[in-house]
Design an enzyme around this catalytic site. Sequence first.
Site, PDB file in Angstrom:
ATOM      1  N   LYS A  73       0.809  -1.349  -0.010  1.00 61.88           N
ATOM      2  CA  LYS A  73      -0.078  -0.019   0.085  1.00 61.88           C
ATOM      3  C   LYS A  73       0.975   1.421  -0.054  1.00 61.88           C
ATOM      4  O   LYS A  73       0.580   2.085  -0.754  1.00 61.88           O
ATOM      5  CB  LYS A  73      -1.065   0.079   1.180  1.00 61.88           C
ATOM      6  CG  LYS A  73      -1.997   1.027   1.199  1.00 61.88           C
ATOM      7  CD  LYS A  73      -3.011   0.801   2.204  1.00 61.88           C
ATOM      8  CE  LYS A  73      -2.612  -0.037   3.417  1.00 61.88           C
ATOM      9  NZ  LYS A  73      -1.508   1.093   4.302  1.00 61.88           N
ATOM     10  N   THR A  75       3.825   1.531  -0.895  1.00 61.42           N
ATOM     11  CA  THR A  75       4.683   1.293  -2.160  1.00 61.42           C
ATOM     12  C   THR A  75       3.911   2.089  -3.390  1.00 61.42           C
ATOM     13  O   THR A  75       4.469   2.799  -4.061  1.00 61.42           O
ATOM     14  CB  THR A  75       5.005   0.078  -2.579  1.00 61.42           C
ATOM     15  OG1 THR A  75       5.698  -0.542  -1.359  1.00 61.42           O
ATOM     16  CG2 THR A  75       5.871  -0.039  -3.754  1.00 61.42           C
ATOM     17  N   ARG A  96       2.367   8.165   6.910  1.00 65.75           N
ATOM     18  CA  ARG A  96       2.771   8.458   8.044  1.00 65.75           C
ATOM     19  C   ARG A  96       4.045   7.873   8.456  1.00 65.75           C
ATOM     20  O   ARG A  96       4.766   7.180   7.652  1.00 65.75           O
ATOM     21  CB  ARG A  96       1.818   7.152   8.903  1.00 65.75           C
ATOM     22  CG  ARG A  96       0.415   7.508   8.735  1.00 65.75           C
ATOM     23  CD  ARG A  96      -0.528   6.277   9.409  1.00 65.75           C
ATOM     24  NE  ARG A  96      -0.360   5.025   8.693  1.00 65.75           N
ATOM     25  CZ  ARG A  96      -0.644   3.853   9.003  1.00 65.75           C
ATOM     26  NH1 ARG A  96      -1.398   3.839  10.284  1.00 65.75           N
ATOM     27  NH2 ARG A  96      -0.393   2.808   8.064  1.00 65.75           N
ATOM     28  N   LYS A 107       7.464  -6.277  10.785  1.00 68.40           N
ATOM     29  CA  LYS A 107       7.402  -5.240   9.553  1.00 68.40           C
ATOM     30  C   LYS A 107       8.423  -4.896   8.886  1.00 68.40           C
ATOM     31  O   LYS A 107       8.930  -5.200   7.585  1.00 68.40           O
ATOM     32  CB  LYS A 107       6.430  -4.012   9.647  1.00 68.40           C
ATOM     33  CG  LYS A 107       5.450  -3.762   8.393  1.00 68.40           C
ATOM     34  CD  LYS A 107       4.499  -2.801   9.011  1.00 68.40           C
ATOM     35  CE  LYS A 107       3.639  -2.111   7.933  1.00 68.40           C
ATOM     36  NZ  LYS A 107       3.176  -1.037   8.275  1.00 68.40           N
ATOM     37  N   ALA A 275      -3.655   1.743  12.271  1.00 70.40           N
ATOM     38  CA  ALA A 275      -4.988   1.619  12.024  1.00 70.40           C
ATOM     39  C   ALA A 275      -5.705   0.849  12.671  1.00 70.40           C
ATOM     40  O   ALA A 275      -7.067   0.600  12.690  1.00 70.40           O
ATOM     41  CB  ALA A 275      -5.119   1.408  10.259  1.00 70.40           C
ATOM     42  N   PHE A 303      -3.536  -0.313   6.952  1.00 68.41           N
ATOM     43  CA  PHE A 303      -4.243  -1.765   6.912  1.00 68.41           C
ATOM     44  C   PHE A 303      -5.258  -1.775   5.646  1.00 68.41           C
ATOM     45  O   PHE A 303      -5.540  -1.007   4.742  1.00 68.41           O
ATOM     46  CB  PHE A 303      -4.781  -2.183   8.241  1.00 68.41           C
ATOM     47  CG  PHE A 303      -3.601  -2.437   8.934  1.00 68.41           C
ATOM     48  CD1 PHE A 303      -2.438  -3.051   8.741  1.00 68.41           C
ATOM     49  CD2 PHE A 303      -3.510  -1.968  10.631  1.00 68.41           C
ATOM     50  CE1 PHE A 303      -1.484  -3.314   9.619  1.00 68.41           C
ATOM     51  CE2 PHE A 303      -2.482  -2.034  11.210  1.00 68.41           C
ATOM     52  CZ  PHE A 303      -1.262  -2.950  10.828  1.00 68.41           C
ATOM     53  N   PHE A 383       3.453  -8.538  -8.983  1.00 63.27           N
ATOM     54  CA  PHE A 383       4.641  -9.114  -8.384  1.00 63.27           C
ATOM     55  C   PHE A 383       5.088 -10.042  -9.812  1.00 63.27           C
ATOM     56  O   PHE A 383       4.504 -10.399 -10.606  1.00 63.27           O
ATOM     57  CB  PHE A 383       4.228 -10.123  -7.434  1.00 63.27           C
ATOM     58  CG  PHE A 383       4.302  -9.531  -6.066  1.00 63.27           C
ATOM     59  CD1 PHE A 383       5.259  -9.736  -4.983  1.00 63.27           C
ATOM     60  CD2 PHE A 383       3.421  -8.346  -5.766  1.00 63.27           C
ATOM     61  CE1 PHE A 383       4.863  -9.245  -3.960  1.00 63.27           C
ATOM     62  CE2 PHE A 383       3.214  -7.934  -4.632  1.00 63.27           C
ATOM     63  CZ  PHE A 383       4.217  -8.237  -3.669  1.00 63.27           C
ATOM     64  N   TRP A 411       6.894  -1.092  -8.469  1.00 62.26           N
ATOM     65  CA  TRP A 411       8.121  -1.609  -7.703  1.00 62.26           C
ATOM     66  C   TRP A 411       9.239  -1.821  -8.221  1.00 62.26           C
ATOM     67  O   TRP A 411      10.225  -1.425  -7.933  1.00 62.26           O
ATOM     68  CB  TRP A 411       7.389  -3.016  -6.937  1.00 62.26           C
ATOM     69  CG  TRP A 411       8.295  -3.617  -6.053  1.00 62.26           C
ATOM     70  CD1 TRP A 411       8.495  -3.222  -4.611  1.00 62.26           C
ATOM     71  CD2 TRP A 411       9.326  -4.588  -6.329  1.00 62.26           C
ATOM     72  NE1 TRP A 411       9.530  -4.159  -4.111  1.00 62.26           N
ATOM     73  CE2 TRP A 411       9.901  -4.990  -5.237  1.00 62.26           C
ATOM     74  CE3 TRP A 411       9.422  -5.337  -7.412  1.00 62.26           C
ATOM     75  CZ2 TRP A 411      11.002  -6.008  -5.085  1.00 62.26           C
ATOM     76  CZ3 TRP A 411      10.443  -6.212  -7.529  1.00 62.26           C
ATOM     77  CH2 TRP A 411      11.406  -6.705  -6.344  1.00 62.26           C
TER      78      TRP A 411
END
Length: 558
Positions: A73, A75, A96, A107, A275, A303, A383, A411
């Site tokens: 998200k 990214t 954030r 994470k 969140a 999230f 991906f 990405w």
Amino acid sequence: MGFKTDIEIAREASKKPIQQIGAGLGIPEDSLIPFGHDKAKVAAEFIAGVQDRPNGKLILVTAINPTPAGEGKTTTTVGLGDGLNAIGKNAAICIREASLGPCFGMKGGAAGGGYAQVVPMEDMNLHFTGDFHAITSAHNLLSAMIDNHIYWGNKLEIDERRVVWRRVMDMNDRALRDIVTSLGGVSNGFPRQTGFDITVASEVMAILCLSNDLDDLQRRLGDIIVAYTRDRAPIYCRDIKADGAMTVLLQQAMQPNLVQTLENNPAFVHGGPFANIAHGCNSVVATTTALKLADYVVTEAGFGADLGAEKFMNIKCRKAGLAPDCVVLVATVRAMKMNGGVAKVDLGAENVDAVKAGCANLGRHIGNLKSFGVPVVVAINHFTGDTEAEVQAVLDYVRTQGSEAHVCRHWAEGSAGITGLATRVAQIADSGVSQFSPLYPDDMRLFQKIETIAKRIYRADEVLADKKIRDQLRAWEEAGFGNLPVCMAKTQYSFSTDPNLRGAPTGHSLPVREVRLSAGAGFIVVICGEIMTMPGLPSVPSAEAIMLNDAGQIDGLF
């Protein structure tokens, strides 16, 4: 090309001096407070001076329920900001700050990934500009002053059994969830049961993120209810006389941080409530400042959309008078497969049927977001292992939901991989089709607000709450807090409170374990199921792999 790690890519970034990034937004050099060469805070006087400017377009990036497969998200938020700039738009992103707890826990980092990152990545994921330390200190100053007031005679007649202000630290430490303080005799005060939350769950964090300026900040800090007397009268932070000193500690932390993406585009990184246990959005002051300086602002909510986007709409937009012009919902083929019942170790094999089965989760999020009156576009974060048939299955499914999806390769390719989505998002934002409205009115009863979210967003059949919780909500309504929104603390992994219940479950109940009044932030926290406001570390924390290499560089953040 051989794949580099996020930290290797970030290390090779060609950064511009932060003054140049600020100049691109029209921020003069003397309105930036530099923290080294590559990050700065934006001065409060400058922010006050741009308030009469029109707002740019607001684009919210949210996601399906997270899976261990990863959704990307942040990214996508970074990539979309770069993509908008690449097609000639003046865009900024707002995300954030990262908490140390998950960085060393599960994470590993929160600055984007691949060729869609915010830099300096290491600083952002660690101490950054010290905002979280300031929040921790301000919160714990109040804790110390409450206990000190009781120790020196307790003039306010605080009932020591009814002190509701806990302590915080920015680390995952389950041992501190439930503790006894002031043991050791008369000189240490009166023993009582209390505990720690993680800093991102602190009401001070929420207040910093929802305040417009320092005056608003001090007023809200003063409104914090810290304890009750024996006859249940509330004791406020201003009664303890801590609000002034707390504001002093937070003066610099209130100013938004400016950094840059790998492609040298502006990024505001400020505030960091989780969140799942807090309200999940970056600061109002960062978002509103960005809207005055850029034509398009891309921001994220944490999230899945059942948590972050719901709180963005019902809490942040309501409080700040904001309305998103377009919402981007991030999904991955891998996550669809996991929602369709495939184990993480089997994600490499093509499984179109599992993708189709897992799309129900995506469909529910699309429907939920549309219920706020906002246009929704799906970003399929690509991906390398995704097959054409799997991607096509998602594209076809989204069309059946009255929305559209775009395959995004930011990405691997940076802005060049997301220009299609950027073009479409700008068109939608400019079209003015958004008819945003929150899910419930201010004057709805508190329990009904909880039921509205449970039934309309989570699709639960009922809310389970014992008499004590219902009585507490009624008492807050009688005390004048009935018009506040509710902030749901719930697992991020499922629409339900069972983290293992993937997909789009129905027929479940929402058990409410506890409710907390955040009178300063201006919402009621509703703690559901097994969710913890102080997380624990996993059996193998990320911290085990984080270290300095022989060149003195940080390795292990990702």
